[in-house]
Write a protein that holds these residues in place. Structure first.
Motif, PDB file in Angstrom:
ATOM      1  N   THR A   1      28.568   6.332  21.393  1.00  0.00           N
ATOM      2  CA  THR A   1      28.503   6.663  22.878  1.00  0.00           C
ATOM      3  C   THR A   1      28.299   8.116  23.020  1.00  0.00           C
ATOM      4  O   THR A   1      27.447   8.804  23.879  1.00  0.00           O
ATOM      5  N   ASP A   2      29.225   8.928  22.246  1.00  0.00           N
ATOM      6  CA  ASP A   2      28.854  10.391  22.497  1.00  0.00           C
ATOM      7  C   ASP A   2      27.567  10.717  21.982  1.00  0.00           C
ATOM      8  O   ASP A   2      27.079  11.609  22.616  1.00  0.00           O
TER       9      ASP A   2
ATOM     10  N   LEU B   1      26.609   9.333  26.712  1.00  0.00           N
ATOM     11  CA  LEU B   1      27.384   8.366  27.781  1.00  0.00           C
ATOM     12  C   LEU B   1      28.750   8.716  27.750  1.00  0.00           C
ATOM     13  O   LEU B   1      29.627   7.791  28.203  1.00  0.00           O
ATOM     14  N   SER B   2      29.351   9.398  27.083  1.00  0.00           N
ATOM     15  CA  SER B   2      30.875   9.539  26.764  1.00  0.00           C
ATOM     16  C   SER B   2      31.493   9.805  28.367  1.00  0.00           C
ATOM     17  O   SER B   2      32.737   9.531  28.361  1.00  0.00           O
TER      18      SER B   2
ATOM     19  N   GLN C   1      18.563  12.791  18.385  1.00  0.00           N
ATOM     20  CA  GLN C   1      17.833  12.532  19.298  1.00  0.00           C
ATOM     21  C   GLN C   1      17.938  10.837  19.794  1.00  0.00           C
ATOM     22  O   GLN C   1      17.334  10.550  20.369  1.00  0.00           O
ATOM     23  N   LEU C   2      19.133  10.337  19.547  1.00  0.00           N
ATOM     24  CA  LEU C   2      19.385   9.017  19.698  1.00  0.00           C
ATOM     25  C   LEU C   2      19.414   8.602  21.160  1.00  0.00           C
ATOM     26  O   LEU C   2      20.197   9.325  21.970  1.00  0.00           O
ATOM     27  N   THR C   3      18.997   7.425  21.757  1.00  0.00           N
ATOM     28  CA  THR C   3      18.922   6.892  22.729  1.00  0.00           C
ATOM     29  C   THR C   3      19.554   5.540  22.723  1.00  0.00           C
ATOM     30  O   THR C   3      19.821   4.876  21.476  1.00  0.00           O
ATOM     31  N   GLN C   4      20.167   4.996  23.736  1.00  0.00           N
ATOM     32  CA  GLN C   4      20.799   3.719  23.807  1.00  0.00           C
ATOM     33  C   GLN C   4      20.061   2.899  23.389  1.00  0.00           C
ATOM     34  O   GLN C   4      20.440   1.685  22.734  1.00  0.00           O
ATOM     35  N   SER C   5      18.576   2.673  23.602  1.00  0.00           N
ATOM     36  CA  SER C   5      17.882   1.745  23.229  1.00  0.00           C
ATOM     37  C   SER C   5      17.555   1.605  21.791  1.00  0.00           C
ATOM     38  O   SER C   5      17.318   0.687  21.259  1.00  0.00           O
ATOM     39  N   ASP C   6      17.708   2.743  20.959  1.00  0.00           N
ATOM     40  CA  ASP C   6      17.937   2.755  19.811  1.00  0.00           C
ATOM     41  C   ASP C   6      18.683   1.951  19.033  1.00  0.00           C
ATOM     42  O   ASP C   6      18.314   1.530  17.908  1.00  0.00           O
ATOM     43  N   LEU C   7      19.581   1.608  19.637  1.00  0.00           N
ATOM     44  CA  LEU C   7      20.809   0.969  19.150  1.00  0.00           C
ATOM     45  C   LEU C   7      20.875  -0.471  19.397  1.00  0.00           C
ATOM     46  O   LEU C   7      21.709  -1.258  18.626  1.00  0.00           O
TER      47      LEU C   7
END
Length: 275
Positions: free
Chosen positions: A107-108, A112-113, A33-39
């Protein structure tokens, strides 16, 4: 080529993706359930993190239709941030194979890939055709590349006429002996820091013209003050952070860098060039 080998070895991190996923799990974040902001705490490897990325992007006139190149993309944090915020397509190149493979996996994972693609390549031999990108940029990269003439001629080549090239790098202000380790080099043989004057000379030689210049020392000092409080916590580093990229010497690397900035020996600067 010897410097590139030193730099590549400096950043090599074969278990990086596994370390990130373990850290995310400790924070209760499901990687599925990963989002860009988590990283954001681990994938913005420069002064100011996401704020630093957006600070540079504000000067680059990027829109959803822009084609963008990130030179020295690391694990792709800025590329993912800009694509998710603006909707642009971003290509990234980086010398470190572990960063590229980790970045493409992340990214995948965040979906966002189709917009962000990272490639293992040298900034001195960018694997894209002439006039490919509306915008190119690099953040905290030039300190590892001695041949600024070739670096900037390559950036000029792949940027479209009328396009912009943005730089957010740490530059030398006064000639003094640097304290190591630093985030970009554990010893002098990995360091290629240069002055803003040297940058501008090589950029103009490549064909660029200067549009904007800014010294971000105050911004950096504020960032390092907040970082020192976080690092000084009795709980130790958070499960996910830049220490996963920088290793056991993270605290000393950041402390040395902060002291050099505070002493006025080095400074983060922004240069915006036009082709």
């Amino acid at each position: 080529m010897l410097l590139e080998q030193t730099v590549s070895k400096h950043y090599a991190n074969k278990d990086l993706l596994k370390k990130i996923y373990i850290g995310l799990g400790q924070l209760g974040i499901d990687k599925d359930q990963l989002t860009q902001s988590d990283l954001s705490s681990v994938d913005e490897f420069h002064i100011g993190g996401s704020e630093g990325t957006l600070m540079l992007a504000e000067k680059l006139s990027i829109n959803a239709s822009s084609s963008v190149l990130d030179i020295g993309c690391g694990i792709g944090g800025p590329a993912r941030l800009l694509s998710s915020k603006i909707g642009c397509d971003v290509s990234g190149i980086d010398l470190t194979a572990d960063f590229v493979s980790t970045g493409n996996s992340l990214t995948d994972q965040v979906g966002l890939s189709d917009k962000v693609k990272l490639v293992e390549a040298s900034a001195l031999n960018i694997p894209f055709a002439d006039n490919s990108f509306d915008v190119s940029y690099m953040m905290h990269v030039g300190m590892n590349i001695a041949d600024k003439d070739v670096l900037f001629s390559e950036a000029f080549r792949v940027t479209k006429p009328g396009g912009v090239f943005g730089i957010y790098d740490v530059m030398l202000v006064r000639n003094c002996e640097l304290q190591y380790p630093l985030p970009w080099a554990v010893k002098e043989d990995g360091n290629a820091i240069a002055s803003a004057t040297d940058y501008k000379s090589a950029l103009i030689k490549a064909g660029f013209s200067l549009k904007y210049e800014d010294d971000k020392t105050d911004f950096a000092n504020g960032f390092f003050e907040k970082t020192s409080v976080s690092m000084g916590s009795s709980k130790g580093p958070p499960p996910v952070g830049l220490h996963l990229l920088m290793g056991d010497l993270t605290q000393q690397k950041i402390k040395n860098m902060a002291q050099l900035v505070k002493s006025g020996i080095i400074a983060p600067k922004i240069l915006i060039m036009e082709k």
